[in-house]
Write a protein that holds these residues in place. Structure first.
Motif, mmCIF file in Angstrom:
data_model
loop_
_atom_site.group_PDB
_atom_site.id
_atom_site.type_symbol
_atom_site.label_atom_id
_atom_site.label_comp_id
_atom_site.label_asym_id
_atom_site.label_seq_id
_atom_site.Cartn_x
_atom_site.Cartn_y
_atom_site.Cartn_z
ATOM 1 N N LEU A 188 70.795 118.233 -5.470
ATOM 2 C CA LEU A 188 70.779 119.209 -4.379
ATOM 3 C C LEU A 188 71.574 120.468 -4.718
ATOM 4 O O LEU A 188 71.320 121.537 -4.141
ATOM 5 C CB LEU A 188 71.341 118.582 -3.096
ATOM 6 C CG LEU A 188 70.400 117.724 -2.256
ATOM 7 C CD1 LEU A 188 71.120 117.246 -1.003
ATOM 8 C CD2 LEU A 188 69.142 118.498 -1.871
ATOM 9 N N LEU A 189 72.541 120.350 -5.627
ATOM 10 C CA LEU A 189 73.315 121.531 -6.018
ATOM 11 C C LEU A 189 72.397 122.612 -6.583
ATOM 12 O O LEU A 189 72.592 123.806 -6.322
ATOM 13 C CB LEU A 189 74.392 121.148 -7.042
ATOM 14 C CG LEU A 189 75.547 120.286 -6.542
ATOM 15 C CD1 LEU A 189 76.475 119.915 -7.697
ATOM 16 C CD2 LEU A 189 76.329 121.006 -5.455
ATOM 17 N N LEU A 190 71.415 122.215 -7.382
ATOM 18 C CA LEU A 190 70.465 123.180 -7.925
ATOM 19 C C LEU A 190 69.662 123.830 -6.809
ATOM 20 O O LEU A 190 69.448 125.052 -6.810
ATOM 21 C CB LEU A 190 69.527 122.490 -8.926
ATOM 22 C CG LEU A 190 68.416 123.368 -9.525
ATOM 23 C CD1 LEU A 190 69.018 124.540 -10.288
ATOM 24 C CD2 LEU A 190 67.511 122.531 -10.431
ATOM 25 N N VAL A 206 69.686 127.898 -5.776
ATOM 26 C CA VAL A 206 68.481 128.729 -5.674
ATOM 27 C C VAL A 206 68.379 129.372 -4.292
ATOM 28 O O VAL A 206 68.053 130.564 -4.160
ATOM 29 C CB VAL A 206 67.226 127.883 -5.978
ATOM 30 C CG1 VAL A 206 65.955 128.687 -5.721
ATOM 31 C CG2 VAL A 206 67.255 127.391 -7.412
ATOM 32 N N LEU A 207 68.669 128.596 -3.251
ATOM 33 C CA LEU A 207 68.612 129.134 -1.893
ATOM 34 C C LEU A 207 69.635 130.246 -1.685
ATOM 35 O O LEU A 207 69.336 131.287 -1.080
ATOM 36 C CB LEU A 207 68.840 128.016 -0.879
ATOM 37 C CG LEU A 207 67.710 126.996 -0.715
ATOM 38 C CD1 LEU A 207 68.126 125.877 0.223
ATOM 39 C CD2 LEU A 207 66.448 127.674 -0.195
ATOM 40 N N ALA A 227 77.923 135.198 -5.625
ATOM 41 C CA ALA A 227 79.018 134.498 -6.294
ATOM 42 C C ALA A 227 78.998 133.011 -5.954
ATOM 43 O O ALA A 227 79.232 132.154 -6.816
ATOM 44 C CB ALA A 227 80.358 135.111 -5.894
ATOM 45 N N GLY A 228 78.689 132.704 -4.692
ATOM 46 C CA GLY A 228 78.577 131.300 -4.300
ATOM 47 C C GLY A 228 77.455 130.598 -5.046
ATOM 48 O O GLY A 228 77.602 129.442 -5.467
ATOM 49 N N ALA A 229 76.331 131.307 -5.241
ATOM 50 C CA ALA A 229 75.214 130.728 -5.988
ATOM 51 C C ALA A 229 75.612 130.429 -7.430
ATOM 52 O O ALA A 229 75.260 129.375 -7.977
ATOM 53 C CB ALA A 229 74.016 131.677 -5.948
ATOM 54 N N LEU A 245 78.625 124.261 -11.123
ATOM 55 C CA LEU A 245 78.965 122.862 -10.830
ATOM 56 C C LEU A 245 77.817 121.937 -11.235
ATOM 57 O O LEU A 245 78.028 120.849 -11.766
ATOM 58 C CB LEU A 245 79.269 122.700 -9.345
ATOM 59 C CG LEU A 245 80.600 123.256 -8.849
ATOM 60 C CD1 LEU A 245 80.684 123.163 -7.331
ATOM 61 C CD2 LEU A 245 81.761 122.504 -9.484
ATOM 62 N N PHE A 246 76.587 122.375 -10.947
ATOM 63 C CA PHE A 246 75.422 121.563 -11.315
ATOM 64 C C PHE A 246 75.296 121.435 -12.841
ATOM 65 O O PHE A 246 75.037 120.351 -13.364
ATOM 66 C CB PHE A 246 74.155 122.190 -10.739
ATOM 67 C CG PHE A 246 72.884 121.616 -11.296
ATOM 68 C CD1 PHE A 246 72.430 120.382 -10.879
ATOM 69 C CD2 PHE A 246 72.152 122.309 -12.268
ATOM 70 C CE1 PHE A 246 71.261 119.841 -11.392
ATOM 71 C CE2 PHE A 246 70.984 121.768 -12.783
ATOM 72 C CZ PHE A 246 70.542 120.535 -12.352
#
Length: 426
Positions: A341-343, A347-348, A371-373, A379-380
């Motif tokens: 789900l991190l990926l 993307v979202l 930056a959050g993306a 992390l992913f």
């Protein structure tokens, strides 16, 4: 004369509810959004190999976990659209869980349990209506009192009923009669075969359809049907117009001949009944017996789903589904699925950043979102799984993040939580 009053009231309510925006939410937009989401989930599953993202088991569990939250949220929607804040949904759900189990055992039928659970929640709603509408008690205080009262009443009733039954105890009931799940005949096996091929998009669609059409409780079907029914009643009927006017401009509604007290009472009692139905679902469908603490805060999560949905049935259903989906993933293969789900989240967030920059010209917001993306994608890329300690709180973190992102577009009913007295000045 009545038609003229309804038309005038509708114009006033719609003027208050209208939010200046170039974006208009329609069924076409909804279908496009769902299609894009399925495509993105399929892409994520294909890249990461996390098959549970679109498996029939995960989708079936998602629906089961979303139903009680969605029913609690629908209850909050009815109440707050009439101007009464209902913090007591948790207590009403508790009454529904106990009533569902007791009714099923006492009368030997799970449908009797559904009815008793619904009545138990309606009783809690009636108490809340008497306190807030008739006596003018602060809505939050009354709701907290209902939560405490619901827990206390069920603890007492369990000791005097279930403790005396074989297999029961002070904090739980004996096993209850179960509702048999239903399936659409003839499509389960073909969809299963297609799902097992692991083809891009086609197998994902097969898994989603199989999860929605096999081993589904009739109470689940009823809960799903209540979403469009609520929309129709509240937004397409004169009754719904008058009820919403009580939550927007109660004084104006009174001047047009609407009995504001009556509509508030109806809304809050229906609110409690829906929460009670969600509670009965927990003890009759999601579990095999009543247990103390079975609601686990779902009444409050239902309120969060309602706020996420901007006090609308469709958005509420999406919020309940989101929580149910993340909860289902962490219960099945938490580390692998939540890591995948991190990926999806990366993307979202990247898409939101582009939208903020191009369409809204909000450079600073776009920079923070981008930056959050990048952080989520890092992390992913740098990890192989998520520790179990974090996967268990994934649904709650998801709810908080979504509410935070949606906060700027929220518009509650104008008179939500505002005390009302008949004949008061405008």
């Amino acid at each position: 004369m009545t038609e003229e009053r309804d038309t005038t009231a509708e114009m006033r309510v719609e003027q208050v509810e209208r939010v200046p925006s170039k974006f208009r939410f329609t069924w076409k937009v909804l279908l496009l959004a769902l299609g894009a989401l399925v495509l993105l989930l399929s892409f994520t599953r294909f890249v990461t190999g996390a098959v549970d993202l679109t498996s029939a088991g995960a989708i079936n569990a998602t629906v089961a976990l979303a139903v009680p939250i969605g029913l609690a949220g629908l209850g909050g929607l009815w109440s707050e659209r009439a101007g009464v804040v209902n913090i007591g949904l948790e207590g009403m759900m508790i009454l529904g869980t106990w009533g569902g189990a007791w009714g099923a055992i006492q009368f030997g039928s799970p449908w009797a349990g559904v009815l008793v659970g619904l009545l138990g929640g309606a009783f809690g709603g009636l108490l809340h209506a008497v306190a807030t509408v008739s006596f003018g008690v602060d809505h939050i205080i009354s709701g907290v009192a209902i939560n405490i009262l619901g827990l206390g009443i069920t603890q007492f009733l369990s000791k005097v009923t279930f403790a005396e039954m074989k297999g029961g105890g002070d904090t739980q009931s004996p096993p209850v009669p179960k509702l048999d799940p239903v399936s659409i005949p003839g499509i389960g096996e073909p969809l299963k075969s297609l799902e097992e091929q692991r083809w891009f998009l086609l197998s994902d669609l097969a898994g989603i359809l199989r999860g929605l059409t096999t081993n589904v409780s009739l109470v689940t079907v009823l809960a799903i049907l209540l979403v469009p029914l609520t929309f129709y009643v509240l937004w397409r009927t004169a009754f719904g117009l008058r009820l919403r006017s009580c939550g927007e401009r109660p004084v104006a509604a009174e001047s047009l001949g609407v009995n504001v007290y009556t509509y508030k009472y109806v809304a809050v009692v229906v609110s409690g009944a829906l929460a009670g139905l969600g509670g009965a679902f927990l003890s009759l469908v999601a579990s095999s017996a009543y247990r103390e603490g079975q609601t686990a805060g779902r009444g409050f999560i239902g309120l969060a789903a309602m706020i996420f949905g901007n006090w609308r049935p469709g958005g509420l259903a999406a919020g309940a589904g989101l929580f149910g989906y993340t909860d289902a993933l962490q219960l099945r293969r938490g580390g692998e699925s939540v890591h995948a789900l991190l990926l999806l989240v990366a993307v979202l967030l990247a898409g939101v950043a582009v939208y903020q920059l191009v369409k809204q010209s909000r450079t600073q917001a776009a920079v923070f979102t981008g930056a959050g993306a990048v952080i989520v994608f890092a992390l992913f890329a740098l990890t192989d799984s998520i520790p179990a300690q974090f996967t268990s709180v994934t649904p709650h973190i998801t709810t908080l993040l979504v509410l935070s992102l949606a906060a700027q577009r929220l518009r509650p009913p104008a008179a939500d939580g505002v005390p009302y007295r008949k004949g008061q000045a405008k």
